[in-house]
Design a protein around this motif. Structure first.
Motif, PDB file in Angstrom:
ATOM      1  N   ALA A  32      66.930  54.041  36.607  1.00 62.21           N
ATOM      2  CA  ALA A  32      66.538  52.666  36.297  1.00 62.21           C
ATOM      3  C   ALA A  32      66.322  52.487  34.801  1.00 62.21           C
ATOM      4  O   ALA A  32      66.764  51.483  34.210  1.00 62.21           O
ATOM      5  CB  ALA A  32      65.270  52.298  37.060  1.00 62.21           C
ATOM      6  N   MET A  33      65.668  53.450  34.168  1.00 66.56           N
ATOM      7  CA  MET A  33      65.420  53.342  32.730  1.00 66.56           C
ATOM      8  C   MET A  33      66.693  53.520  31.916  1.00 66.56           C
ATOM      9  O   MET A  33      66.909  52.825  30.913  1.00 66.56           O
ATOM     10  CB  MET A  33      64.347  54.349  32.308  1.00 66.56           C
ATOM     11  CG  MET A  33      62.964  53.972  32.808  1.00 66.56           C
ATOM     12  SD  MET A  33      61.638  54.970  32.114  1.00 66.56           S
ATOM     13  CE  MET A  33      61.933  56.524  32.957  1.00 66.56           C
ATOM     14  N   ALA A  34      67.553  54.432  32.341  1.00 66.41           N
ATOM     15  CA  ALA A  34      68.822  54.635  31.632  1.00 66.41           C
ATOM     16  C   ALA A  34      69.692  53.390  31.732  1.00 66.41           C
ATOM     17  O   ALA A  34      70.318  52.964  30.745  1.00 66.41           O
ATOM     18  CB  ALA A  34      69.550  55.841  32.211  1.00 66.41           C
ATOM     19  N   SER A  35      69.729  52.782  32.913  1.00 61.59           N
ATOM     20  CA  SER A  35      70.524  51.572  33.109  1.00 61.59           C
ATOM     21  C   SER A  35      70.012  50.427  32.240  1.00 61.59           C
ATOM     22  O   SER A  35      70.792  49.676  31.639  1.00 61.59           O
ATOM     23  CB  SER A  35      70.494  51.168  34.579  1.00 61.59           C
ATOM     24  OG  SER A  35      71.212  49.975  34.794  1.00 61.59           O
ATOM     25  N   LYS A  69      59.816  48.495  30.002  1.00 63.07           N
ATOM     26  CA  LYS A  69      59.878  47.437  31.012  1.00 63.07           C
ATOM     27  C   LYS A  69      60.417  47.984  32.337  1.00 63.07           C
ATOM     28  O   LYS A  69      59.919  47.636  33.416  1.00 63.07           O
ATOM     29  CB  LYS A  69      60.753  46.290  30.518  1.00 63.07           C
ATOM     30  CG  LYS A  69      60.104  45.439  29.430  1.00 63.07           C
ATOM     31  CD  LYS A  69      61.017  44.278  29.052  1.00 63.07           C
ATOM     32  CE  LYS A  69      60.385  43.400  27.985  1.00 63.07           C
ATOM     33  NZ  LYS A  69      61.282  42.276  27.612  1.00 63.07           N
ATOM     34  N   ALA A  70      61.445  48.832  32.241  1.00 64.39           N
ATOM     35  CA  ALA A  70      62.009  49.419  33.462  1.00 64.39           C
ATOM     36  C   ALA A  70      61.006  50.348  34.130  1.00 64.39           C
ATOM     37  O   ALA A  70      60.960  50.454  35.359  1.00 64.39           O
ATOM     38  CB  ALA A  70      63.296  50.177  33.120  1.00 64.39           C
ATOM     39  N   TYR A  71      60.212  51.045  33.329  1.00 60.52           N
ATOM     40  CA  TYR A  71      59.149  51.934  33.827  1.00 60.52           C
ATOM     41  C   TYR A  71      58.194  51.138  34.712  1.00 60.52           C
ATOM     42  O   TYR A  71      57.911  51.509  35.852  1.00 60.52           O
ATOM     43  CB  TYR A  71      58.423  52.513  32.614  1.00 60.52           C
ATOM     44  CG  TYR A  71      57.424  53.609  32.879  1.00 60.52           C
ATOM     45  CD1 TYR A  71      57.659  54.906  32.401  1.00 60.52           C
ATOM     46  CD2 TYR A  71      56.227  53.378  33.533  1.00 60.52           C
ATOM     47  CE1 TYR A  71      56.738  55.930  32.599  1.00 60.52           C
ATOM     48  CE2 TYR A  71      55.297  54.380  33.738  1.00 60.52           C
ATOM     49  CZ  TYR A  71      55.558  55.662  33.254  1.00 60.52           C
ATOM     50  OH  TYR A  71      54.627  56.674  33.461  1.00 60.52           O
ATOM     51  N   VAL A  72      57.713  50.019  34.166  1.00 56.83           N
ATOM     52  CA  VAL A  72      56.754  49.191  34.894  1.00 56.83           C
ATOM     53  C   VAL A  72      57.411  48.548  36.113  1.00 56.83           C
ATOM     54  O   VAL A  72      56.817  48.489  37.199  1.00 56.83           O
ATOM     55  CB  VAL A  72      56.159  48.109  33.967  1.00 56.83           C
ATOM     56  CG1 VAL A  72      55.225  47.181  34.747  1.00 56.83           C
ATOM     57  CG2 VAL A  72      55.403  48.758  32.803  1.00 56.83           C
ATOM     58  N   GLY A  81      49.314  54.062  31.385  1.00 52.81           N
ATOM     59  CA  GLY A  81      48.000  53.450  31.582  1.00 52.81           C
ATOM     60  C   GLY A  81      48.119  51.983  31.940  1.00 52.81           C
ATOM     61  O   GLY A  81      47.424  51.487  32.847  1.00 52.81           O
ATOM     62  N   PHE A  82      49.005  51.274  31.247  1.00 51.81           N
ATOM     63  CA  PHE A  82      49.229  49.861  31.540  1.00 51.81           C
ATOM     64  C   PHE A  82      49.714  49.695  32.986  1.00 51.81           C
ATOM     65  O   PHE A  82      49.230  48.822  33.724  1.00 51.81           O
ATOM     66  CB  PHE A  82      50.278  49.303  30.569  1.00 51.81           C
ATOM     67  CG  PHE A  82      50.637  47.863  30.808  1.00 51.81           C
ATOM     68  CD1 PHE A  82      49.924  46.842  30.190  1.00 51.81           C
ATOM     69  CD2 PHE A  82      51.688  47.520  31.647  1.00 51.81           C
ATOM     70  CE1 PHE A  82      50.249  45.502  30.402  1.00 51.81           C
ATOM     71  CE2 PHE A  82      52.021  46.189  31.878  1.00 51.81           C
ATOM     72  CZ  PHE A  82      51.299  45.183  31.257  1.00 51.81           C
ATOM     73  N   THR A  83      50.653  50.544  33.396  1.00 57.10           N
ATOM     74  CA  THR A  83      51.212  50.464  34.747  1.00 57.10           C
ATOM     75  C   THR A  83      50.144  50.714  35.803  1.00 57.10           C
ATOM     76  O   THR A  83      50.066  50.001  36.818  1.00 57.10           O
ATOM     77  CB  THR A  83      52.353  51.480  34.912  1.00 57.10           C
ATOM     78  OG1 THR A  83      53.352  51.228  33.922  1.00 57.10           O
ATOM     79  CG2 THR A  83      52.977  51.390  36.291  1.00 57.10           C
ATOM     80  N   LEU A 143      52.723  43.374  27.831  1.00 55.36           N
ATOM     81  CA  LEU A 143      53.241  44.703  27.493  1.00 55.36           C
ATOM     82  C   LEU A 143      54.051  44.653  26.204  1.00 55.36           C
ATOM     83  O   LEU A 143      53.913  45.533  25.334  1.00 55.36           O
ATOM     84  CB  LEU A 143      54.112  45.225  28.636  1.00 55.36           C
ATOM     85  CG  LEU A 143      54.794  46.575  28.399  1.00 55.36           C
ATOM     86  CD1 LEU A 143      53.760  47.688  28.228  1.00 55.36           C
ATOM     87  CD2 LEU A 143      55.747  46.904  29.543  1.00 55.36           C
ATOM     88  N   GLU A 144      54.895  43.641  26.052  1.00 50.77           N
ATOM     89  CA  GLU A 144      55.683  43.499  24.822  1.00 50.77           C
ATOM     90  C   GLU A 144      54.769  43.398  23.606  1.00 50.77           C
ATOM     91  O   GLU A 144      55.038  44.019  22.565  1.00 50.77           O
ATOM     92  CB  GLU A 144      56.558  42.245  24.899  1.00 50.77           C
ATOM     93  CG  GLU A 144      57.730  42.346  25.840  1.00 50.77           C
ATOM     94  CD  GLU A 144      58.525  41.051  25.882  1.00 50.77           C
ATOM     95  OE1 GLU A 144      58.116  40.074  25.205  1.00 50.77           O
ATOM     96  OE2 GLU A 144      59.544  41.007  26.579  1.00 50.77           O
ATOM     97  N   ALA A 145      53.710  42.614  23.728  1.00 47.18           N
ATOM     98  CA  ALA A 145      52.777  42.453  22.608  1.00 47.18           C
ATOM     99  C   ALA A 145      52.102  43.770  22.267  1.00 47.18           C
ATOM    100  O   ALA A 145      51.901  44.097  21.090  1.00 47.18           O
ATOM    101  CB  ALA A 145      51.736  41.389  22.957  1.00 47.18           C
ATOM    102  N   MET A 146      51.761  44.546  23.278  1.00 42.38           N
ATOM    103  CA  MET A 146      51.148  45.856  23.047  1.00 42.38           C
ATOM    104  C   MET A 146      52.093  46.791  22.308  1.00 42.38           C
ATOM    105  O   MET A 146      51.704  47.504  21.378  1.00 42.38           O
ATOM    106  CB  MET A 146      50.751  46.486  24.386  1.00 42.38           C
ATOM    107  CG  MET A 146      49.596  45.832  25.089  1.00 42.38           C
ATOM    108  SD  MET A 146      49.401  46.465  26.782  1.00 42.38           S
ATOM    109  CE  MET A 146      49.258  48.221  26.496  1.00 42.38           C
ATOM    110  N   LEU A 147      53.352  46.780  22.727  1.00 40.50           N
ATOM    111  CA  LEU A 147      54.316  47.719  22.167  1.00 40.50           C
ATOM    112  C   LEU A 147      54.766  47.357  20.759  1.00 40.50           C
ATOM    113  O   LEU A 147      55.175  48.229  19.990  1.00 40.50           O
ATOM    114  CB  LEU A 147      55.549  47.807  23.085  1.00 40.50           C
ATOM    115  CG  LEU A 147      55.290  48.386  24.475  1.00 40.50           C
ATOM    116  CD1 LEU A 147      56.527  48.226  25.359  1.00 40.50           C
ATOM    117  CD2 LEU A 147      54.915  49.858  24.386  1.00 40.50           C
TER     118      LEU A 147
END
Length: 245
Positions: free
Chosen positions: A109-112, A129-132, A203-205, A230-234
């Motif tokens: 999923a993350m690679a895609s 994003k894919a992780y979450v 941790g966010f997840t 999440l985007e704002a955090m990153l």
């Protein structure tokens, strides 16, 4: 020859007259056949293992880890209770192989998502994003992947899948830092960057899945999503100085 004479002749020769099977007798014989033979028939030997893992995933996502037992998986797959033991040994073996499946799905999923990104920023955001998203779609699988105390990492499939996941994380951090990072040997600075990114997203997840971010999201402008947070955090720069610097 009459019926009585036929019967007498059969007895005299030591033969039992043949009886024409009736529908009732056929049903009785069918009822005596083991149910497992019929249940296992659709699976070839190699396919049964995959069918059991698919059944285990369904049970895990539906009933949680507490409901995931060898017997529950056998029932879900429609096979004998001995089948999971034959293929995985015990519950730890089954959980470990299931976690390996989860890591492979997770990595794919993350690679895609990374491959589909068209800008440097989108690429940097894609894996987190894919992780979450994977965790939200498969909370049971995501949870078991990180239950180290329930898993046997000496099993090659799990070890390889988990190592591939870490290598993907290291490569992503290396791309952001514009340097090659070997997952086998890290500098302290590289390790800190990897641990920081992983801790933040993991941790966010975890907080998101546990519903612990609702209080923060309710205080934000209407329509602000967890993904936007999440985007704002990153993307937020690290500001300020450490004491003594």
């Amino acid at each position: 020859m009459g019926k009585s004479e036929t019967k007498t002749e059969a007895v005299r020769l030591g033969r039992t007259p043949k009886r024409t099977p009736t529908a009732a007798s056929e049903q009785t014989r069918s009822a005596r056949r083991p149910a497992t033979a019929k249940a296992e028939a659709p699976y070839h030997h190699g396919a049964l293992r995959e069918a059991l893992l698919e059944a285990a995933e369904r049970v895990l996502e539906r009933d949680g880890l507490a409901g995931l037992t060898l017997r529950a998986v056998a029932r879900e797959a429609g096979v004998s209770h001995a089948a999971p033991t034959h293929h995985f040994g015990d519950l730890t073996g089954l959980l470990s192989e299931l976690a390996a499946v989860g890591f492979r799905q997770f990595n794919a999923a993350m690679a895609s998502a990374s491959d589909a990104a068209t800008t440097p920023l989108a690429c940097a955001m894609a894996r987190p994003k894919a992780y979450v998203a994977y965790a939200q779609a498969h909370p049971g699988m995501y949870g078991i992947m990180f239950r180290t105390e329930r898993l046997d990492y000496s099993r090659p499939s799990l070890h390889e899948a988990a190592e591939a996941s870490f290598a993907g994380l290291a490569n992503a951090i290396g791309a952001m830092r514009q340097e090659q990072i070997s997952s086998d040997a890290l500098t302290l600075d590289q390790a800190a960057a990897i641990a920081r990114a992983w801790s933040m997203v993991h941790g966010f997840t975890t907080l998101l899945l546990d519903g612990r971010l609702e209080d923060i999201l309710e205080r934000l402008p209407e329509g602000t999503t967890a993904e936007r947070l999440l985007e704002a955090m990153l993307t937020a720069p690290i500001t300020g100085k450490l004491p003594g610097h």
